[in-house]
Design a protein around this motif. Structure first.
Motif, PDB file in Angstrom:
ATOM      1  N   UNK A  23       7.721  67.877  41.017  1.00  0.00           N
ATOM      2  CA  UNK A  23       8.898  68.580  40.611  1.00  0.00           C
ATOM      3  C   UNK A  23       9.454  69.883  40.984  1.00  0.00           C
TER       4      UNK A  23
ATOM      5  N   UNK B   7      12.082  71.168  43.501  1.00  0.00           N
ATOM      6  CA  UNK B   7      13.316  72.235  43.242  1.00  0.00           C
ATOM      7  C   UNK B   7      13.359  73.286  44.100  1.00  0.00           C
TER       8      UNK B   7
ATOM      9  N   UNK C 256      16.385  74.270  46.586  1.00  0.00           N
ATOM     10  CA  UNK C 256      17.131  75.531  46.752  1.00  0.00           C
ATOM     11  C   UNK C 256      17.199  75.976  48.186  1.00  0.00           C
TER      12      UNK C 256
ATOM     13  N   UNK D  31      18.144  74.221  50.406  1.00  0.00           N
ATOM     14  CA  UNK D  31      19.269  73.195  51.209  1.00  0.00           C
ATOM     15  C   UNK D  31      18.463  71.802  51.444  1.00  0.00           C
TER      16      UNK D  31
ATOM     17  N   UNK E 179      13.318  62.924  38.855  1.00  0.00           N
ATOM     18  CA  UNK E 179      14.633  63.003  38.043  1.00  0.00           C
ATOM     19  C   UNK E 179      15.602  64.490  38.609  1.00  0.00           C
ATOM     20  N   UNK E 180      14.624  65.204  39.674  1.00  0.00           N
ATOM     21  CA  UNK E 180      15.286  66.201  40.470  1.00  0.00           C
ATOM     22  C   UNK E 180      15.505  65.892  41.959  1.00  0.00           C
ATOM     23  N   UNK E 181      15.355  64.691  42.168  1.00  0.00           N
ATOM     24  CA  UNK E 181      15.197  64.763  43.483  1.00  0.00           C
ATOM     25  C   UNK E 181      16.219  63.694  44.073  1.00  0.00           C
ATOM     26  N   UNK E 182      16.700  63.710  45.308  1.00  0.00           N
ATOM     27  CA  UNK E 182      17.825  62.930  45.948  1.00  0.00           C
ATOM     28  C   UNK E 182      17.269  61.493  45.874  1.00  0.00           C
TER      29      UNK E 182
ATOM     30  N   UNK F 276      25.140  72.183  40.854  1.00  0.00           N
ATOM     31  CA  UNK F 276      23.810  72.076  41.454  1.00  0.00           C
ATOM     32  C   UNK F 276      22.941  72.987  40.765  1.00  0.00           C
TER      33      UNK F 276
ATOM     34  N   UNK G 152      22.519  72.270  37.058  1.00  0.00           N
ATOM     35  CA  UNK G 152      21.297  71.154  36.827  1.00  0.00           C
ATOM     36  C   UNK G 152      20.054  71.613  37.034  1.00  0.00           C
ATOM     37  N   UNK G 153      19.865  72.515  38.247  1.00  0.00           N
ATOM     38  CA  UNK G 153      18.468  72.940  38.530  1.00  0.00           C
ATOM     39  C   UNK G 153      17.729  74.047  37.082  1.00  0.00           C
TER      40      UNK G 153
ATOM     41  N   UNK H 117      17.001  71.368  34.538  1.00  0.00           N
ATOM     42  CA  UNK H 117      15.842  70.773  34.442  1.00  0.00           C
ATOM     43  C   UNK H 117      14.547  71.799  34.514  1.00  0.00           C
TER      44      UNK H 117
ATOM     45  N   UNK I 132      22.228  65.300  43.949  1.00  0.00           N
ATOM     46  CA  UNK I 132      21.030  65.053  44.752  1.00  0.00           C
ATOM     47  C   UNK I 132      19.702  65.790  44.165  1.00  0.00           C
ATOM     48  N   UNK I 133      20.404  66.644  42.836  1.00  0.00           N
ATOM     49  CA  UNK I 133      19.118  67.294  41.976  1.00  0.00           C
ATOM     50  C   UNK I 133      19.273  66.807  40.673  1.00  0.00           C
ATOM     51  N   UNK I 134      20.000  65.737  40.352  1.00  0.00           N
ATOM     52  CA  UNK I 134      20.114  65.524  38.946  1.00  0.00           C
ATOM     53  C   UNK I 134      19.542  63.779  38.589  1.00  0.00           C
TER      54      UNK I 134
ATOM     55  N   UNK J 287      20.885  77.512  49.355  1.00  0.00           N
ATOM     56  CA  UNK J 287      21.528  76.620  50.280  1.00  0.00           C
ATOM     57  C   UNK J 287      21.905  75.322  49.056  1.00  0.00           C
ATOM     58  N   UNK J 288      23.288  74.854  49.473  1.00  0.00           N
ATOM     59  CA  UNK J 288      23.803  74.068  48.500  1.00  0.00           C
ATOM     60  C   UNK J 288      23.500  72.607  48.910  1.00  0.00           C
ATOM     61  N   UNK J 289      23.210  72.495  50.106  1.00  0.00           N
ATOM     62  CA  UNK J 289      23.019  70.989  50.421  1.00  0.00           C
ATOM     63  C   UNK J 289      24.300  70.304  50.805  1.00  0.00           C
TER      64      UNK J 289
END
Lengths: 364, 364
Positions: free
Chosen positions: A22, A26, A30, A32, A48-51, B22, B25-26, B29, B48-50, B338-340
């Motif tokens: 996890x 994260x 961060x 990207x 729950x925090x992954x794509x 995003x 969300x991080x 978490x 993608x991080x939720x 970075x925001x992805x």
């Protein structure tokens, strides 16, 4: 094969969906990256925090192929990754880091200590045994008392017992399941320390200040970092880290547990080819923490700085200790990190807190 | 209704799946919460991080109900949340924070300035108009030149034009779409500053040091924080933040953009009822950043400390500037966020870097 340095927007696979996965996920986000978690259990904290989440056993070809379909670079959060998983991923042109050799060494306590001694890194005296008679013979070699551990698996103090008298060796061997074991001479240590370090794709090294660690019933309770150490001790730890990382041609973050002896020598107790509980202090004590550092290393990015920017006391929240979240949230000096685990079983690592204070002037 | 303080393990809903969602969300978490994102676009950065993503329009009852099914507490990353969405969530016993009043005030530039003036907070002189004739009359009141902006929507410099001569007012009004507008007198400012602040459920306030901001073409380019300001100026900003937060009975983090006049007075340019781009420096400059602070506030947790622990220069990465990620990753003083986002359209906010340096001795 992954094109390195891996560009933001790419997906990194992680074997294991617990708290280390996890926090790795994260850190990767961060920077990207997208993250794909492979994990057998449902509703895993990292998922729950992954794509992407792939549910399956670590050695299940279909699950590994699903991971390989989205991720060209895969890492792991635990050292007991089956060798077959790494082989299967590699066969599908997926880059796995750290490498199979680091896993093999870390998965077998005899291999581990043999490797360390072979590169000139000191450990306690040890002997292997794979039968009750062998255990008796090993005791004769090591002397009593000795600590008997299964060669493989076992963590947080599980799968090990003290042998107080040579006569008990055969019975203890049986009590540990009759599996191959290692017998270790006791370390007459004054402190338990650890060093977290990273090695990048180009051989670059990044070594964090040491942590001083306190265990209870075999489980880490508390780390304080940077540990108060002499420059000579710090240098000794850095030399050990460099030898281990280079000796394994290692890529990523490694955790090295150390015994400090009364004569000032350091022995290596254990190496963990992954981010490490004793490195959680870096999340609030360093500009680039061990999780981002690991992602940087495996992705072929330049490594980040490792100097401490604060003194941290890290406290694991075990089992229902996590129920005190509101108390910790109210302490201005305390940073709370909770893992999103549903069930606070006794002893389970549910989160940690980092209590932050300024570095002493001598450390700036 | 959400039971407050919201316990770790509960789910927080966020309207909006961009970079602010995003980073919220991080932070959530990290505190052990699950997050559910509601967002109309596919493949949103925050999703993608939720743990959960609901795809749908913000005012679509079915989407809001899907969000309400998992989240008893909902917040948002942007101020143009439809009032109907808040009403629909509230009707389903979902707690929405910040409140509908803060949204209403922030969505309409006339309401916003009227509210500010009503609580004794200074702004530039302004007048409203909803016809070409009204625009001419408003110019007569304000004097030329004046800045004409649509009352609603418009961000990053969009939906606004300077009126250099009163005679142009009607034409400029038409060019902005013939929608209701505000006319603002120019502010003779020496600096653009901002203050990020939070208010908790019990009225507790937490105010960060000010940032000094530099815009280009209406888009934030760079923030430096803590801004070099006199104690009197800092006190003035803190008083404004407290008045605004209290006046709106606000819960959460707010961003307040300020003009510093040559006589040392501060005018409020704009308030944003959400985490704010000029607060991104707190991610590496403070122990508790604006994202965690917002989650703490809406969840009914105690607020965290806001003192700076480092000086930060925050630089937005716009469009293809993000392609320089490897250069930034190699700078030891630079933290990369970075925001992805998949598509680096010109001017799009793709990420930011925080360049960290020690605080001056006067600031510790």
């Amino acid at each position: 094969m992954a094109i390195l340095p891996l560009a933001p927007g790419e997906t990194i696979g992680i074997l294991g969906g617990g708290q280390l996965g996890r926090m790795l996920a994260q850190a990767a986000a961060r920077l990207g990256f997208d993250v794909a978690i492979l994990e057998p259990a449902p509703d895993a904290p990292a998922g729950r925090v992954a794509a992407h989440t792939v549910r399956g056993a670590y050695d299940e070809p279909r699950a590994l192929e699903a991971l390989a379909a989205v991720a060209s670079l895969v890492t792991f959060e635990f050292e007991n990754v089956p060798a077959s998983a790494v082989a299967h991923l590699t066969a599908q042109d997926v880059e796995v880091a750290p490498n199979a050799r680091a896993l093999a060494v870390a998965q077998d306590r005899v291999e581990e200590k043999s490797f360390l001694n072979s590169i000139g890194v000191a450990t306690v005296a040890f002997a292997a045994a794979d039968s009750p008679e062998g255990a008796v013979a090993a005791m004769a070699q090591i002397g009593a008392p000795a600590l008997m551990k299964t060669r493989r698996e076992g963590y947080d103090g599980k799968g090990q017992r003290w042998v107080e008298h040579a006569a008990e060796a055969a019975a203890v061997f049986e009590s540990l399941g009759g599996k191959p074991v290692i017998l270790e001479a006791p370390a007459d240590f004054v402190r338990e320390l650890s060093v977290i370090a990273a090695r990048g794709r180009d051989g670059e090294l990044a070594i964090y200040p040491m942590a001083e660690n306190h265990h209870e019933n075999g489980v880490l309770r508390r780390s304080v970092a940077p540990a108060a150490v002499s420059p000579a001790l710090a240098e000794q730890a850095e030399r050990i880290a460099a030898q281990v990382l280079t000796g394994l041609d290692y890529i990523g973050v490694i955790g090295i547990e150390l015994f400090e002896l009364s004569d000032g020598r350091l022995l290596v107790n254990e190496i963990a080819p992954r981010v490490h509980n004793t490195g959680h202090w870096t999340m609030d004590g360093c500009e680039v923490d061990q999780f981002e550092q690991h992602i940087r290393a495996i992705a072929g990015w330049p490594l980040g700085p490792t100097a401490a920017i604060a003194r941290v006391e890290m406290l694991n929240l075990l089992g229902d200790e996590v129920d005190a979240w509101l108390k910790y949230a109210g302490e201005p000096e305390t940073r709370l990190h909770l893992y999103g685990k549903r069930d606070a079983k006794p002893g389970r690592k549910m989160g940690h807190v980092n209590r932050v204070s300024p570095l002493g002037p001598e450390r700036r």
